[in-house]
Scaffold this motif. Structure first.
Motif: not given
Lengths: 110, 110
Positions: B44-49
């Protein structure tokens, strides 16, 4: 490494430190300026900042006098770091969405 | 104001940007270095970044070749800010607990 980032990581802590850097505040004032934070999350974040020695609660008189929150001298040492994040973040918000949809920003202000 | 802090606020995003600042990485490598992050939160964090234009996914060959994650040139502009947070955070971890129990740090490494 996550531990080193935990004390001030999180958009709410950064936001609260930023506003407290402008001066002491009541809970209600912090809540208004940090909208859409919920009272539960605000109370929790303030407790953690207090436990970390960054923020102090000061009673302004006998109960039910309001409590104010302010940065400790130690808490003030974090302001240059908060300012660095803010300047980069403001610049980021100004970027064209063509360079990448700012999803996390959309979530933050939704 | 919270929006300006949202793109990199959060201990996980700061941690991931920090490690990606050391070089590109597979998902598994990021997961290991960012323990105790869960795969769900990491994805999820990688998708947002990625949506914010800070990180890119690069396929190293036809499926099932692994995907690597790396900072975009724009993502590299955030590294001085991440470093500021890290230096302050490391110093914070070194402080005596007498000056305030580092609750949020305890939570982060628990």
């Amino acid at each position: 490494m996550a531990a080193a980032f935990a004390a001030i990581g999180g958009k709410w802590k950064l936001t609260l430190l930023y506003w407290l850097g402008h001066g002491e505040s009541h809970f209600a004032g912090l809540r208004r300026r940090s909208a859409p934070i919920t009272p539960k999350v605000l109370a929790e974040q303030l407790r953690e900042l207090e436990a970390d020695g960054l923020v102090e609660r000061v009673a302004t008189g006998p109960v039910p006098a309001p409590v104010i929150y302010r940065l400790t001298p130690y808490g003030s040492t974090v302001l240059p770091v908060v300012e660095g994040v803010r300047v980069w973040g403001e610049e980021h918000l100004r970027r064209s969405p063509a360079a990448g949809t700012p999803m996390s920003c959309v979530n933050a202000i939704a």
